[in-house]
Design a protein around this motif. Structure first.
Motif, PDB file in Angstrom:
ATOM      1  N   VAL A 126      -0.561  -3.639   1.506  1.00  0.00           N
ATOM      2  CA  VAL A 126      -0.275  -3.975   0.111  1.00  0.00           C
ATOM      3  C   VAL A 126      -1.384  -3.323  -0.685  1.00  0.00           C
ATOM      4  O   VAL A 126      -2.563  -3.381  -0.311  1.00  0.00           O
ATOM      5  N   CYS A 127      -1.014  -2.655  -1.771  1.00  0.00           N
ATOM      6  CA  CYS A 127      -1.951  -1.853  -2.540  1.00  0.00           C
ATOM      7  C   CYS A 127      -1.924  -2.244  -4.015  1.00  0.00           C
ATOM      8  O   CYS A 127      -0.848  -2.530  -4.556  1.00  0.00           O
ATOM      9  N   ARG A 128      -3.084  -2.200  -4.636  1.00  0.00           N
ATOM     10  CA  ARG A 128      -3.210  -2.439  -6.082  1.00  0.00           C
ATOM     11  C   ARG A 128      -3.111  -1.101  -6.796  1.00  0.00           C
ATOM     12  O   ARG A 128      -3.859  -0.166  -6.499  1.00  0.00           O
ATOM     13  N   ILE A 129      -2.182  -0.999  -7.727  1.00  0.00           N
ATOM     14  CA  ILE A 129      -2.011   0.260  -8.463  1.00  0.00           C
ATOM     15  C   ILE A 129      -3.208   0.475  -9.384  1.00  0.00           C
ATOM     16  O   ILE A 129      -3.570  -0.409 -10.162  1.00  0.00           O
ATOM     17  N   VAL A 130      -3.820   1.652  -9.267  1.00  0.00           N
ATOM     18  CA  VAL A 130      -4.988   1.976 -10.088  1.00  0.00           C
ATOM     19  C   VAL A 130      -4.722   3.133 -11.049  1.00  0.00           C
ATOM     20  O   VAL A 130      -5.545   3.408 -11.918  1.00  0.00           O
ATOM     21  N   GLY A 131      -3.569   3.805 -10.904  1.00  0.00           N
ATOM     22  CA  GLY A 131      -3.251   4.891 -11.823  1.00  0.00           C
ATOM     23  C   GLY A 131      -1.833   5.382 -11.649  1.00  0.00           C
ATOM     24  O   GLY A 131      -1.249   5.267 -10.569  1.00  0.00           O
ATOM     25  N   ARG A 132      -1.295   5.897 -12.748  1.00  0.00           N
ATOM     26  CA  ARG A 132       0.034   6.523 -12.759  1.00  0.00           C
ATOM     27  C   ARG A 132      -0.128   7.826 -13.536  1.00  0.00           C
ATOM     28  O   ARG A 132      -0.327   7.804 -14.742  1.00  0.00           O
ATOM     29  N   VAL A 133      -0.058   8.943 -12.833  1.00  0.00           N
ATOM     30  CA  VAL A 133      -0.359  10.246 -13.416  1.00  0.00           C
ATOM     31  C   VAL A 133       0.941  10.994 -13.693  1.00  0.00           C
ATOM     32  O   VAL A 133       1.731  11.227 -12.770  1.00  0.00           O
TER      33      VAL A 133
END
Length: 169
Positions: A126-133
Motif C-alpha cells: 500500500v502506497c501513499r501518493i506523493v505526486g501526479r506528474v
C-alpha cells in the motif's frame, strides 16, 4: 555478426508506432487499486517501476480518460499488486473496460487506509501518493511504499505482444 537496422522502414512518431514498439517489450503485470467515492476502483498496469529505495518510491502511468483516473486523482493511497502467472484472467478483468472488476470471482478485502487489497498476488504494497506528474494524455503517479507483503508464491505474469504470458525457462 549483428543485423543492421533498415532505416528505410523507419516510421514517423505516432501513437501506433509507440504501441507497436512497446508490444515487443515484455513487462511485468500489476493491478493498481484505490478507494473511490462510489466504491473500489482498479486497473491493470504494465508501467510500474521502482523509483527509489530510500525513500521507497514507485511510479505508474494512468490515462486521464481511464475510468479509474478520477479516484486515483483524489486518492491519498493506492494498492499495488504484482500478479502471478496464474492470474491472467484477473489481469484481463482489470484491463477490460466496463468489467465488474471487484465482483466474483475477484477476491479482495479492504486493507490499510481503505485501499482494496487483492488476494493471491505475489506481492502487494500500500502506497501513499506523493505526486501526479502530467505526461501527455497520462499522469505519472509517484507513490511511497507504506507497508505490504512480498511473500506470495509463484512466478510473475508478463505482458508481451498483446498477451499475458508466464516466464519460460
Amino acid at each position: 555478426m549483428t543485423a543492421t537496422p533498415d532505416l528505410g522502414t523507419a516510421r514517423l512518431a505516432s501513437p501506433d508506432l509507440l504501441r507497436s514498439t512497446f508490444r515487443r517489450h515484455a513487462a511485468g503485470v500489476a493491478v493498481i487499486t484505490a478507494r473511490g467515492a462510489s466504491g473500489p476502483v482498479g486497473f491493470t498496469a504494465t508501467s510500474l517501476a521502482s523509483v527509489s529505495a530510500d525513500p521507497p518510491l514507485v511510479s505508474f502511468g494512468i490515462g486521464t480518460g481511464a475510468s479509474s483516473w478520477p479516484a486515483v486523482a483524489e486518492a491519498g493511497h493506492v494498492g499495488v499488486h504484482i500478479l502471478g502467472e496464474h492470474q491472467s484472467e484477473l489481469a484481463a478483468t482489470f484491463a477490460r473496460s466496463g468489467a465488474d472488476r471487484f465482483g466474483a470471482p475477484t477476491v479482495w478485502r479492504e486493507g490499510p487506509e481503505g485501499v482494496p487489497v487483492l488476494d493471491g498476488v505475489l506481492a502487494w504494497p500500500v502506497c501513499r501518493i506523493v505526486g501526479r506528474v502530467p505526461a501527455g494524455d497520462h499522469r505519472i503517479v509517484l507513490a511511497e511504499v507504506v507497508l505490504g507483503d512480498p511473500s506470495g508464491a509463484g512466478r510473475p505474469l508478463l505482458y508481451h505482444q498483446g498477451r499475458f504470458n508466464g516466464l519460460r525457462d
